[in-house]
Each structure stands twice: as C-alpha cells, then as structure tokens.
Design a protein around this motif. Structure first.
Motif: not given
Length: 150
Positions: A90-94, A99, A101, A104, A140
């Motif tokens: 996965g990836q998300w903006r901290d 970003i 990667k 997860s 999440g």
C-alpha cells in the motif's frame, strides 16, 4: 428528392421516439428482477482495518511474526468468532506530505449490527494499540453494512 429526405427524417424520428418510450420499460423490468432476489443472512457490520508496517524515522518494519502476535493478543480476544488477514502493498501520504510505500495488512472483521457499539469500542482499542505499539501515525478504517450467512 425532398419527399425521400422527408420520409427518411420521419422514419428516424419515429424510431427515436420508440426507443425513448421503450427504454424506461426495459430498465423497469431489470429493477423488478433485482427486487425478487432472495435476501440471505443477518445484518452485520463489516470493518476493514489497514495496517502499515514502515516505522517512522526508518526503523525496522513490522514483521509478519510481530503482526500475527499483535492479532493474537489484541484482536482475537475481542473477536473470537473469526477474522481474515490479507497481506498487501500500500501507500499513503503521511503527515509530513511524503508518500510512504510499504507492506501492509488488511484485517476484516464481521460482527452483528446488534453488537455495533461494542464492536466499535473494541476496534478503536485495536487501532490505538497498534499505533502505540509500532509507532504508527494511523490505522485506516472502513465500515460497511452487510448481510452475512455462515
């Protein structure tokens, strides 16, 4: 030639009107079919939690073993009837805007709507425990209503 052109236009207009009148009937028939489908199962809540494994500041990532120990200690006692764990990427903006990667895990929990308040309390405890234990910024969460039959 004008008579031929007028007939063609009239034919196209009639065809267009027939399609316009017939289309709602066709869609209504499709909706009727869906309404007769049997309803199965009981009302449940499906909660999916998303756990990242990268640690802030570049520390060692959460391992499979560490994650499964976390599930055994923090999740299973509150949801002993069953759960599903899936591995992913996965990836998300901290919070700093970068970003991230990472490997997860997705944890899927199903519990009766009648126990929604208790389930919510337990799930929030799981999220807090993971964030604290592994120094995570967030876990999440997605909730949906479902009909479940075993």
């Amino acid at each position: 030639m004008n008579v031929q052109l007028t007939r063609t236009r009239a034919s196209l207009a009639v065809a267009g009107l027939l399609l316009a009148v017939g289309a709602p009937t066709a869609y209504a028939t499709l909706d009727d079919t869906a309404a007769t489908a049997p309803v199965r199962g009981e009302p449940y809540i499906e909660t999916r939690l998303f756990f990242g494994t990268a640690r802030p500041g570049g520390g060692p990532a959460v391992t499979d073993r560490q994650f499964m120990e976390f599930v055994d200690e923090e999740v299973t006692p509150g949801f002993p009837d069953g759960l599903t764990v899936q591995s992913g990427r996965g990836q998300w903006r901290d919070a700093s805007g970068a970003i991230e990667k990472e490997t997860s895990y997705e944890l899927i929990l199903l519990y009766p709507e009648a126990r929604a308040q208790d389930g919510d309390r337990r799930i929030e405890g799981i999220r807090s425990a993971y964030e604290k234990t592994f120094g995570q910024e967030a876990v999440g969460r997605v909730d949906d209503r479902a009909r479940v039959d075993f």
